[in-house]
Design a protein around this motif. Structure first.
Motif, short mmCIF file in Angstrom:
data_model
loop_
_atom_site.label_atom_id
_atom_site.label_comp_id
_atom_site.label_asym_id
_atom_site.label_seq_id
_atom_site.Cartn_x
_atom_site.Cartn_y
_atom_site.Cartn_z
N ALA A 3 61.33 -49.66 -21.69
CA ALA A 3 61.76 -50.94 -22.25
C ALA A 3 60.68 -52.01 -22.11
O ALA A 3 60.88 -53.15 -22.49
N GLY A 4 59.54 -51.64 -21.52
CA GLY A 4 58.45 -52.59 -21.38
C GLY A 4 58.37 -53.29 -20.04
O GLY A 4 57.57 -54.21 -19.87
N LEU A 5 59.18 -52.88 -19.09
CA LEU A 5 59.12 -53.49 -17.76
C LEU A 5 57.87 -53.04 -17.03
O LEU A 5 57.38 -51.93 -17.22
N ASP A 6 57.39 -53.90 -16.16
CA ASP A 6 56.25 -53.57 -15.31
C ASP A 6 56.68 -53.01 -13.97
O ASP A 6 55.87 -52.46 -13.23
N GLY A 7 57.98 -53.18 -13.63
CA GLY A 7 58.48 -52.70 -12.36
C GLY A 7 59.95 -53.02 -12.18
O GLY A 7 60.59 -53.57 -13.07
N VAL A 8 60.45 -52.65 -10.98
CA VAL A 8 61.86 -52.85 -10.67
C VAL A 8 62.02 -53.22 -9.20
O VAL A 8 61.12 -53.01 -8.40
N VAL A 9 63.20 -53.73 -8.88
CA VAL A 9 63.62 -53.91 -7.50
C VAL A 9 64.51 -52.72 -7.19
O VAL A 9 65.49 -52.47 -7.90
N ALA A 10 64.15 -51.95 -6.17
CA ALA A 10 64.91 -50.75 -5.83
C ALA A 10 64.72 -50.40 -4.37
O ALA A 10 63.72 -50.77 -3.76
N SER A 11 65.66 -49.65 -3.85
CA SER A 11 65.53 -49.14 -2.49
C SER A 11 64.33 -48.21 -2.41
O SER A 11 64.02 -47.48 -3.36
N ALA A 12 63.68 -48.23 -1.27
CA ALA A 12 62.56 -47.30 -1.05
C ALA A 12 63.04 -45.86 -1.11
O ALA A 12 62.25 -44.95 -1.37
N LEU A 13 64.34 -45.65 -0.93
CA LEU A 13 64.89 -44.30 -1.01
C LEU A 13 64.78 -43.74 -2.42
O LEU A 13 64.73 -42.52 -2.60
#
Length: 88
Positions: A3-13
């Motif tokens: 979708a063109g995102l450069d990254g996300v917020v996510a658990s390290a898991l």
């Protein structure tokens, strides 16, 4: 990533699966990071700074273990030492 995102917020898991799927350049911001021996507080899916980096985290969110420490500078230095011990 599609979708063109450069990254996300996510658990390290989830970081290893995200890097496999989206590529090493896709950025991951990981909350819920606690230095070894720190209280979990309200966090359920916690990893240490070392494990977060080893999992593929690019940025770590570490709040209360530093801001609520008796010595915030020493707490931040502990985090840095844990980060340096990560094998990437």
């Amino acid at each position: 990533a599609n979708a063109g995102l450069d990254g996300v917020v996510a658990s390290a898991l989830e970081a290893p699966a995200i890097k496999r799927s989206c590529g090493e350049d896709f950025k991951i911001i990981c909350p819920g990071v606690r230095p070894a021996g720190s209280a979990l507080q309200d966090q359920a899916r916690v990893v240490t700074p070392q494990l977060a980096i080893e999992a593929g985290a690019d940025y770590l969110v570490i709040g209360r273990p530093i801001t609520q420490a008796k010595d915030p500078v020493a707490a931040a230095q502990k985090v840095v030492q844990e980060m340096k011990s990560a094998e990437k």
